[in-house]
Design a protein around this motif. Sequence first.
Motif, PDB file in Angstrom:
ATOM      1  N   VAL A 160     -21.866   2.066  -6.727  1.00 27.58           N
ATOM      2  CA  VAL A 160     -21.927   2.333  -8.166  1.00 27.58           C
ATOM      3  C   VAL A 160     -21.013   1.363  -8.920  1.00 27.58           C
ATOM      4  O   VAL A 160     -21.439   0.707  -9.878  1.00 27.58           O
ATOM      5  N   GLY A 164     -21.955  -1.824 -11.469  1.00 28.39           N
ATOM      6  CA  GLY A 164     -21.391  -1.937 -12.803  1.00 28.39           C
ATOM      7  C   GLY A 164     -20.619  -3.223 -12.981  1.00 28.39           C
ATOM      8  O   GLY A 164     -20.670  -3.855 -14.037  1.00 28.39           O
TER       9      GLY A 164
ATOM     10  N   VAL B 160     -17.376  -0.289 -16.941  1.00 31.01           N
ATOM     11  CA  VAL B 160     -17.893  -0.854 -15.685  1.00 31.01           C
ATOM     12  C   VAL B 160     -18.541   0.248 -14.850  1.00 31.01           C
ATOM     13  O   VAL B 160     -19.686   0.110 -14.391  1.00 31.01           O
ATOM     14  N   ILE B 161     -17.812   1.339 -14.688  1.00 27.17           N
ATOM     15  CA  ILE B 161     -18.338   2.409 -13.839  1.00 27.17           C
ATOM     16  C   ILE B 161     -19.585   3.027 -14.450  1.00 27.17           C
ATOM     17  O   ILE B 161     -20.561   3.332 -13.759  1.00 27.17           O
ATOM     18  N   ASN B 163     -21.758   1.616 -16.463  1.00 31.10           N
ATOM     19  CA  ASN B 163     -22.885   0.701 -16.277  1.00 31.10           C
ATOM     20  C   ASN B 163     -23.449   0.842 -14.869  1.00 31.10           C
ATOM     21  O   ASN B 163     -24.670   0.895 -14.680  1.00 31.10           O
ATOM     22  N   GLY B 164     -22.549   0.903 -13.896  1.00 31.76           N
ATOM     23  CA  GLY B 164     -23.008   1.076 -12.517  1.00 31.76           C
ATOM     24  C   GLY B 164     -23.686   2.413 -12.318  1.00 31.76           C
ATOM     25  O   GLY B 164     -24.689   2.524 -11.605  1.00 31.76           O
ATOM     26  N   LEU B 167     -27.187   2.253 -13.763  1.00 35.90           N
ATOM     27  CA  LEU B 167     -28.025   1.425 -12.915  1.00 35.90           C
ATOM     28  C   LEU B 167     -28.393   2.164 -11.637  1.00 35.90           C
ATOM     29  O   LEU B 167     -29.557   2.176 -11.219  1.00 35.90           O
ATOM     30  N   THR B 168     -27.400   2.804 -11.033  1.00 34.88           N
ATOM     31  CA  THR B 168     -27.635   3.520  -9.781  1.00 34.88           C
ATOM     32  C   THR B 168     -28.596   4.678 -10.004  1.00 34.88           C
ATOM     33  O   THR B 168     -29.489   4.927  -9.187  1.00 34.88           O
ATOM     34  N   ASP B 174     -28.936   9.503  -7.148  1.00 30.05           N
ATOM     35  CA  ASP B 174     -28.039  10.068  -6.167  1.00 30.05           C
ATOM     36  C   ASP B 174     -27.061  10.962  -6.927  1.00 30.05           C
ATOM     37  O   ASP B 174     -25.972  10.561  -7.312  1.00 30.05           O
ATOM     38  N   SER B 177     -23.208  11.142  -6.079  1.00 25.37           N
ATOM     39  CA  SER B 177     -22.328  10.013  -6.393  1.00 25.37           C
ATOM     40  C   SER B 177     -22.203   9.844  -7.904  1.00 25.37           C
ATOM     41  O   SER B 177     -21.186   9.337  -8.388  1.00 25.37           O
ATOM     42  N   ARG B 180     -19.434  12.306  -8.853  1.00 28.52           N
ATOM     43  CA  ARG B 180     -18.119  11.765  -8.479  1.00 28.52           C
ATOM     44  C   ARG B 180     -17.698  10.651  -9.430  1.00 28.52           C
ATOM     45  O   ARG B 180     -16.518  10.528  -9.785  1.00 28.52           O
ATOM     46  N   SER B 181     -18.662   9.845  -9.855  1.00 23.65           N
ATOM     47  CA  SER B 181     -18.329   8.741 -10.755  1.00 23.65           C
ATOM     48  C   SER B 181     -17.881   9.253 -12.119  1.00 23.65           C
ATOM     49  O   SER B 181     -16.952   8.703 -12.727  1.00 23.65           O
ATOM     50  N   ARG B 184     -14.421  10.324 -11.752  1.00 24.09           N
ATOM     51  CA  ARG B 184     -13.532   9.160 -11.671  1.00 24.09           C
ATOM     52  C   ARG B 184     -13.252   8.605 -13.050  1.00 24.09           C
ATOM     53  O   ARG B 184     -12.121   8.209 -13.355  1.00 24.09           O
ATOM     54  N   ILE B 188      -9.535   8.108 -14.926  1.00 26.59           N
ATOM     55  CA  ILE B 188      -9.058   6.860 -15.521  1.00 26.59           C
ATOM     56  C   ILE B 188      -8.668   7.088 -16.972  1.00 26.59           C
ATOM     57  O   ILE B 188      -7.613   6.651 -17.435  1.00 26.59           O
TER      58      ILE B 188
END
Lengths: 192, 192
Positions: A160, A164, B160-161, B163-164, B167-168, B174, B177, B180-181, B184, B188
């Motif tokens: 992930v 990003g 960043v996260i 965007n990921g 995309l994911t 999923d 995940s 969890r993101s 996270r 932060i």
Amino acid sequence: MRAVDAEEKVDRQARILEAALRLLSLQGISGVSMRAVAREAGVSLGLVNYHYEDKTSLIRAALHRIEEQDIALVEPDLTLEPEERLRAALKRVADPEFLTTEYLSLRLQLWALAQAHEDFERINTAAQRRYRAGLAALIHAARPELSPDECGERAADIDVIQNGLWLTALLGLDRDSIGRSVRRCEEIALAD
Amino acid sequence: MRAVDAEEKVDRQARILEAALRLLSLQGISGVSMRAVAREAGVSLGLVNYHYEDKTSLIRAALHRIEEQDIALVEPDLTLEPEERLRAALKRVADPEFLTTEYLSLRLQLWALAQAHEDFERINTAAQRRYRAGLAALIHAARPELSPDECGERAADIDVIQNGLWLTALLGLDRDSIGRSVRRCEEIALAD
DNA sequence: GAACATATTGAACGATCGTTCAGGTGCTCG
DNA sequence: CGAGCACCTGAACGATCGTTCAATATGTTC
């Protein structure tokens, strides 16, 4: 001169594929016409259709080429110890060699194509699966005490952030946040 | 019946734009031809060119529409306390209402277009800048003791996260995940 | 109701697209 | 030498593309 001439002439099929990749990266799918590819590769229009049955199979070949580059990122460097091997793989994604606009833009176009075309989506899904499996294997080698499930989870979380990271690098380079993201991936991978 | 008819007829310009967005999301830029848009919107070909000077300005309008949706994600919910306001914004990105394939695919096509067309790139960069500024403002309200620079850094890392994450979610959902993101990102944003 | 601006249509234009094909080149093998 | 093969060319085909435009419908203003 003969050597140079030969070098320029051999493997026109490869040159056609590279021309398609170059156009896809720079201009997106709209810029990839059979004629434009032929012009970019310096060959005739007919030759493109000779080496690639149709446009779809040319794009398909281009996507498989991108996939190879992706998988290479998690290729284990066997000269290193397992933990360093993992760190090296995680650092590789921020390596200027891979973080080029051309490569990132190609990945983005691949993703965009995968949305529109079922055939391309399969290629993309397979590539992503192989990448995550490679990453999980690297983690397992560095932290053998972790269960395979836990390794898979960590690989997914890292994936992930890396996705990003690539996207952010492409849209507007921010070196500092890329560095911090790489460090965050290391923490996730190597936490006890 | 009059009301329904009127509802269906008014604002054909809006219906054209929505048709373009639908096609862009489902089929990518290759699927967006003036004729296809007209068919999808149930209007004549000429009308598309009447309301939008040319194809480029139609796409431009579509991109601005996507931008609006993006910015809405970091719109402060003033009924909440600052910290909850930030948490709510961070959770919003994983809200099923926003995490639809259609919206995510649109974002992806926007990014892909930004790579190929300088004009579209400017729209995208501006949208990203506005989004990060909104996120930084939310963080500053929740943690007033942080310097503006520190808030900007955290916003960049979260971006960043996210965007990921988007995309994911798009490439292969999923749920775990993603959860969890999101957590996270909260860590932060709210770290002391 | 005449005059007018706005909205809407579909035919038509030239350009470009992917694909096909008849033919041409250079090489190998019998 | 000549038959066969892989490689390569560019013209040609029909389809689709973005754009233009004359004609018509709709609604507003005097």
